[in-house]
Design a protein around this motif. Sequence first.
Motif, PDB file in Angstrom:
ATOM      1  N   HIS A   1      -2.856 -13.543  -5.686  1.00  0.00           N
ATOM      2  CA  HIS A   1      -3.354 -12.173  -5.872  1.00  0.00           C
ATOM      3  C   HIS A   1      -2.547 -11.157  -5.063  1.00  0.00           C
ATOM      4  CE1 HIS A   1      -5.586 -13.120  -2.150  1.00  0.00           C
ATOM      5  NE2 HIS A   1      -5.726 -11.817  -1.996  1.00  0.00           N
ATOM      6  N   VAL A   2      -2.028 -11.563  -3.900  1.00  0.00           N
ATOM      7  CA  VAL A   2      -1.201 -10.665  -3.093  1.00  0.00           C
ATOM      8  C   VAL A   2       0.185 -10.530  -3.724  1.00  0.00           C
ATOM      9  CG1 VAL A   2      -0.169 -10.251  -0.823  1.00  0.00           C
ATOM     10  CG2 VAL A   2      -2.470 -11.201  -0.990  1.00  0.00           C
ATOM     11  N   ALA A   3       0.723 -11.645  -4.208  1.00  0.00           N
ATOM     12  CA  ALA A   3       2.023 -11.604  -4.887  1.00  0.00           C
ATOM     13  C   ALA A   3       1.956 -10.710  -6.115  1.00  0.00           C
ATOM     14  CB  ALA A   3       2.460 -13.022  -5.271  1.00  0.00           C
ATOM     15  N   SER A   4       0.852 -10.790  -6.871  1.00  0.00           N
ATOM     16  CA  SER A   4       0.670  -9.949  -8.065  1.00  0.00           C
ATOM     17  C   SER A   4       0.566  -8.477  -7.690  1.00  0.00           C
ATOM     18  CB  SER A   4      -0.585 -10.360  -8.827  1.00  0.00           C
ATOM     19  OG  SER A   4      -0.443 -11.669  -9.330  1.00  0.00           O
ATOM     20  N   LYS A   5      -0.155  -8.208  -6.618  1.00  0.00           N
ATOM     21  CA  LYS A   5      -0.289  -6.819  -6.145  1.00  0.00           C
ATOM     22  C   LYS A   5       1.073  -6.261  -5.751  1.00  0.00           C
ATOM     23  CE  LYS A   5      -2.460  -3.975  -2.566  1.00  0.00           C
ATOM     24  NZ  LYS A   5      -3.355  -3.955  -1.397  1.00  0.00           N
ATOM     25  N   LEU A   6       1.858  -7.063  -5.047  1.00  0.00           N
ATOM     26  CA  LEU A   6       3.187  -6.628  -4.628  1.00  0.00           C
ATOM     27  C   LEU A   6       4.052  -6.301  -5.841  1.00  0.00           C
ATOM     28  CD1 LEU A   6       5.354  -6.241  -2.392  1.00  0.00           C
ATOM     29  CD2 LEU A   6       5.909  -8.675  -2.702  1.00  0.00           C
ATOM     30  N   ARG A   7       4.049  -7.173  -6.847  1.00  0.00           N
ATOM     31  CA  ARG A   7       4.857  -6.940  -8.063  1.00  0.00           C
ATOM     32  C   ARG A   7       4.394  -5.690  -8.822  1.00  0.00           C
ATOM     33  NH1 ARG A   7       8.454 -10.277 -10.041  1.00  0.00           N
ATOM     34  NH2 ARG A   7       8.808 -12.254  -9.002  1.00  0.00           N
ATOM     35  N   ARG A   8       3.102  -5.440  -8.782  1.00  0.00           N
ATOM     36  CA  ARG A   8       2.562  -4.283  -9.496  1.00  0.00           C
ATOM     37  C   ARG A   8       2.865  -2.981  -8.749  1.00  0.00           C
ATOM     38  NH1 ARG A   8      -2.128  -5.923  -9.191  1.00  0.00           N
ATOM     39  NH2 ARG A   8      -3.102  -4.442  -7.770  1.00  0.00           N
ATOM     40  N   LYS A   9       2.604  -2.979  -7.444  1.00  0.00           N
ATOM     41  CA  LYS A   9       2.740  -1.751  -6.650  1.00  0.00           C
ATOM     42  C   LYS A   9       4.187  -1.447  -6.264  1.00  0.00           C
ATOM     43  CE  LYS A   9      -1.706  -0.766  -5.963  1.00  0.00           C
ATOM     44  NZ  LYS A   9      -2.339   0.524  -6.220  1.00  0.00           N
TER      45      LYS A   9
ATOM     46  N   ARG B   1       0.834  -1.204   0.000  1.00  0.00           N
ATOM     47  CA  ARG B   1       0.000   0.000   0.000  1.00  0.00           C
ATOM     48  C   ARG B   1       0.872   1.258   0.000  1.00  0.00           C
ATOM     49  NH1 ARG B   1      -5.038  -1.421   4.044  1.00  0.00           N
ATOM     50  NH2 ARG B   1      -5.467  -3.437   3.099  1.00  0.00           N
ATOM     51  N   GLY B   2       0.237   2.365  -0.347  1.00  0.00           N
ATOM     52  CA  GLY B   2       0.951   3.642  -0.347  1.00  0.00           C
ATOM     53  C   GLY B   2       1.417   4.045   1.035  1.00  0.00           C
ATOM     54  N   LYS B   3       0.576   3.827   2.042  1.00  0.00           N
ATOM     55  CA  LYS B   3       0.925   4.133   3.429  1.00  0.00           C
ATOM     56  C   LYS B   3       0.633   2.899   4.269  1.00  0.00           C
ATOM     57  CE  LYS B   3       0.130   7.634   7.003  1.00  0.00           C
ATOM     58  NZ  LYS B   3       1.493   7.812   7.385  1.00  0.00           N
ATOM     59  N   PRO B   4       1.631   2.027   4.434  1.00  0.00           N
ATOM     60  CA  PRO B   4       1.389   0.774   5.157  1.00  0.00           C
ATOM     61  C   PRO B   4       1.233   0.980   6.662  1.00  0.00           C
ATOM     62  CG  PRO B   4       3.704   0.952   4.536  1.00  0.00           C
ATOM     63  CD  PRO B   4       2.997   2.130   3.931  1.00  0.00           C
ATOM     64  N   ALA B   5       0.650  -0.015   7.306  1.00  0.00           N
ATOM     65  CA  ALA B   5       0.558  -0.022   8.759  1.00  0.00           C
ATOM     66  C   ALA B   5       1.977  -0.009   9.337  1.00  0.00           C
ATOM     67  CB  ALA B   5      -0.191  -1.277   9.214  1.00  0.00           C
ATOM     68  N   PRO B   6       2.158   0.477  10.579  1.00  0.00           N
ATOM     69  CA  PRO B   6       3.506   0.557  11.162  1.00  0.00           C
ATOM     70  C   PRO B   6       4.278  -0.765  11.108  1.00  0.00           C
ATOM     71  CG  PRO B   6       1.953   1.733  12.549  1.00  0.00           C
ATOM     72  CD  PRO B   6       1.145   1.045  11.471  1.00  0.00           C
ATOM     73  N   TYR B   7       3.588  -1.889  11.315  1.00  0.00           N
ATOM     74  CA  TYR B   7       4.284  -3.171  11.312  1.00  0.00           C
ATOM     75  C   TYR B   7       4.831  -3.550   9.940  1.00  0.00           C
ATOM     76  CZ  TYR B   7      -0.240  -5.013   9.693  1.00  0.00           C
ATOM     77  OH  TYR B   7      -1.399  -5.245   8.993  1.00  0.00           O
ATOM     78  N   ALA B   8       4.301  -2.960   8.881  1.00  0.00           N
ATOM     79  CA  ALA B   8       4.755  -3.270   7.521  1.00  0.00           C
ATOM     80  C   ALA B   8       5.561  -2.134   6.898  1.00  0.00           C
ATOM     81  CB  ALA B   8       3.565  -3.607   6.630  1.00  0.00           C
ATOM     82  N   SER B   9       5.870  -1.131   7.689  1.00  0.00           N
ATOM     83  CA  SER B   9       6.671  -0.005   7.208  1.00  0.00           C
ATOM     84  C   SER B   9       8.146  -0.353   7.405  1.00  0.00           C
ATOM     85  CB  SER B   9       6.297   1.263   7.987  1.00  0.00           C
ATOM     86  OG  SER B   9       7.012   2.360   7.486  1.00  0.00           O
ATOM     87  N   VAL B  10       8.740  -0.958   6.383  1.00  0.00           N
ATOM     88  CA  VAL B  10      10.120  -1.464   6.499  1.00  0.00           C
ATOM     89  C   VAL B  10      11.063  -0.847   5.464  1.00  0.00           C
ATOM     90  CG1 VAL B  10       9.435  -3.637   7.594  1.00  0.00           C
ATOM     91  CG2 VAL B  10       9.585  -3.503   5.086  1.00  0.00           C
ATOM     92  N   GLY B  11      10.609   0.200   4.810  1.00  0.00           N
ATOM     93  CA  GLY B  11      11.483   0.875   3.860  1.00  0.00           C
ATOM     94  C   GLY B  11      11.469   0.241   2.480  1.00  0.00           C
ATOM     95  N   SER B  12      12.500   0.552   1.718  1.00  0.00           N
ATOM     96  CA  SER B  12      12.585   0.112   0.333  1.00  0.00           C
ATOM     97  C   SER B  12      14.031  -0.154  -0.035  1.00  0.00           C
ATOM     98  CB  SER B  12      12.011   1.204  -0.586  1.00  0.00           C
ATOM     99  OG  SER B  12      12.436   1.046  -1.913  1.00  0.00           O
ATOM    100  N   GLN B  13      14.303  -1.352  -0.514  1.00  0.00           N
ATOM    101  CA  GLN B  13      15.657  -1.645  -0.978  1.00  0.00           C
ATOM    102  C   GLN B  13      16.001  -0.796  -2.199  1.00  0.00           C
ATOM    103  OE1 GLN B  13      16.952  -6.071  -0.294  1.00  0.00           O
ATOM    104  NE2 GLN B  13      14.940  -6.112  -1.253  1.00  0.00           N
ATOM    105  N   ALA B  14      15.009  -0.580  -3.073  1.00  0.00           N
ATOM    106  CA  ALA B  14      15.243   0.214  -4.277  1.00  0.00           C
ATOM    107  C   ALA B  14      15.636   1.639  -3.912  1.00  0.00           C
ATOM    108  CB  ALA B  14      13.995   0.206  -5.159  1.00  0.00           C
ATOM    109  N   ARG B  15      14.956   2.215  -2.949  1.00  0.00           N
ATOM    110  CA  ARG B  15      15.296   3.578  -2.516  1.00  0.00           C
ATOM    111  C   ARG B  15      16.646   3.583  -1.801  1.00  0.00           C
ATOM    112  NH1 ARG B  15      13.300   7.517   1.786  1.00  0.00           N
ATOM    113  NH2 ARG B  15      13.636   9.512   0.772  1.00  0.00           N
TER     114      ARG B  15
END
Length: 198
Positions: A177-185, A110-124
């Motif tokens: 469907h979750v794996a596809s969403k992750l690859r898309r987003k 998601r654009g703004k994940p819950a605190p438990y899923a806010s782990v940054g970005s390897q790409a960034r």
Amino acid sequence: MLVFWKERLILLAVPKTGTTAIEGALAPRAQMVLRDPPQIKHAPLYRTRRFVTPLIEAAGGEGFETVAAVREPVDWLGSWWRYRRRDDLAGHANSTRNVPFEEFVDQYARGKPAPYASVGSQARFVGCGEGSIGVDHLFRYEAMDRLVAFLEERLGTTIELPRLNVSPKHPMELPDHVASKLRRKRAAEFEVWQAARG
């Protein structure tokens, strides 16, 4: 983060990519060891260029290259999810103790994940701010032997990696469907991993 002065090399510590083990093996060999607090140890490329590189240049150092590892995105997220299930985080907003892996990944996408899923970005972390990779030498975590070989050659030393800071095993299932969403987003995460040496 480790800085090797003579070899003109900065080893960036992307979280959950085996950097604690590398640090354990190479810290005595480094001229600068930035290990605590985590915000300094895990400083991304853009922060390294803003704060560490000017310090090095002020001391007469120039021509430094950077090296880092990135992990396959689903596996990387799995490591974070398992790590945040630990006892000392129980009841904390970052805890994943009662969060299924599927929900953790869905939140991360998601654009703004819950605190438990806010782990940054390897790409960034390894990016140069223009949507491209800024790290000079980028390796896949899954091909750690290639990173180790590079470091051994560059530093003229033999490296024995201890197993440190390993997240406990726990089954992870991810519906299509979750794996596809992750690859898309979060396409950039997969693109960076694909571009790394594997």
